[in-house]
Design a protein around this motif. Structure first.
Motif, PDB file in Angstrom:
ATOM      1  N   MET A   1       0.835  -1.198   0.000  1.00 19.19           N
ATOM      2  CA  MET A   1       0.000   0.000   0.000  1.00 19.19           C
ATOM      3  C   MET A   1       0.874   1.254   0.000  1.00 19.19           C
ATOM      4  O   MET A   1       1.962   1.260   0.576  1.00 19.19           O
ATOM      5  CB  MET A   1      -0.907   0.023   1.236  1.00 19.19           C
ATOM      6  CG  MET A   1      -1.916   1.163   1.224  1.00 19.19           C
ATOM      7  SD  MET A   1      -2.883   1.237   2.749  1.00 19.19           S
ATOM      8  CE  MET A   1      -1.651   1.885   3.894  1.00 19.19           C
ATOM      9  N   GLU A  20      -7.222   3.057  -6.519  1.00 12.97           N
ATOM     10  CA  GLU A  20      -6.078   2.657  -5.694  1.00 12.97           C
ATOM     11  C   GLU A  20      -5.690   3.783  -4.741  1.00 12.97           C
ATOM     12  O   GLU A  20      -5.410   3.551  -3.560  1.00 12.97           O
ATOM     13  CB  GLU A  20      -4.875   2.300  -6.572  1.00 12.97           C
ATOM     14  CG  GLU A  20      -4.978   0.981  -7.308  1.00 12.97           C
ATOM     15  CD  GLU A  20      -3.734   0.723  -8.142  1.00 12.97           C
ATOM     16  OE1 GLU A  20      -2.792   0.067  -7.624  1.00 12.97           O
ATOM     17  OE2 GLU A  20      -3.691   1.182  -9.300  1.00 12.97           O
ATOM     18  N   ALA A  24      -6.047   3.871  -0.502  1.00 12.02           N
ATOM     19  CA  ALA A  24      -4.887   4.178   0.335  1.00 12.02           C
ATOM     20  C   ALA A  24      -5.170   5.382   1.234  1.00 12.02           C
ATOM     21  O   ALA A  24      -4.772   5.409   2.397  1.00 12.02           O
ATOM     22  CB  ALA A  24      -3.672   4.458  -0.550  1.00 12.02           C
TER      23      ALA A  24
END
Length: 247
Positions: A1, A20, A24
């Protein structure tokens, strides 16, 4: 991550999808943690904000019981911050819609729509604020809806009020699906834009810092992806510095 330092660096976004990045951000505690309220909000992040946005195809108006459950789930009213709860009360009409992807969309009061249409030559902000404080939604040219996305921010869409001036002030009856695909405001100056900080979730000061202050009303400033481009990966060209001195 991605690490917190990576999220603050535009080069680390290249090659990754908006989803994504969003996941995060949530894992680190939201946009308020990634971009704390100090200094200036980065122009490069403001420019690509709409890659985190969404444009619903259909909307269904929820009944009162469903709307209450939606508000609780999205924490639109349950908050330890008094100013957030008060803002939610004053900024939202109470009407909630749901789209094809089960996202909840909250209708804002008419005065919250004034930056999203031109008012017959009287495009003066003060004039519009006074006028639309007293207007009903049925007499307002657009509907403005926001959808919290778990980051402290929200997706946003503006929809033309095709029934403007009629006795109807809602996007369809309760429980009925309405196609809004061709009714969405697409002009890049007036269209809805993603909020890194939704006022009704985290409060006005955060919204002003991450969304209002860095906002630039110039054609070509915002990167406005097509409906499905939000799923593609960021490119280095998305962050070019052409407008770096505009703020």
């Amino acid at each position: 991550m991605l690490k917190l330092a990576d999220l603050r660096n535009q080069e680390s976004w290249v090659g990754r999808t908006p989803e994504e990045i969003r996941k995060a951000v949530i894992a680190h505690g939201g946009w308020a943690v990634v971009f704390p309220r100090q200094g200036r909000f980065p122009i490069w992040a403001s420019r690509v904000r709409n890659y985190f946005n969404a444009r619903p195809t259909r909307l269904k108006r929820l009944g009162l019981a469903e709307a209450r459950k939606a508000k609780a789930a999205d924490r639109m009213t349950a908050s330890d911050l008094y100013d957030v709860s008060l803002t939610a009360f004053l900024s939202l009409t109470g009407t909630v819609y749901r789209d094809d992807e089960a996202r909840n969309w909250y209708e804002m009061v008419p005065v919250g729509t004034i930056y999203h249409f031109k008012d017959k030559g009287w495009d003066n902000t003060t004039y519009k604020k006074v006028k639309y404080l007293a207007e009903y939604q049925k007499d307002t040219p657009v509907f403005k809806l926001v959808s919290p996305d778990g980051t402290g921010g929200s997706k946003e869409v503006c929809i033309h009020n095709w029934q403007h001036g009629s006795s109807k002030g809602k996007i369809g009856p309760v429980g009925q699906w309405v196609n809004v695909d061709t009714k969405t405001v697409i002009n890049e100056i007036y269209r809805g834009s993603y909020n890194y900080s939704e006022t009704c979730v985290v409060g006005l000061p955060d919204h002003e810092f991450r969304d209002v202050d860095p906002h630039i009303t110039k054609y070509g400033f915002y990167k406005n992806p097509t409906r499905y481009e939000d799923r593609r990966r960021f490119k280095a060209s998305d962050f070019d510095g052409k407008f770096a001195s505009a703020a």
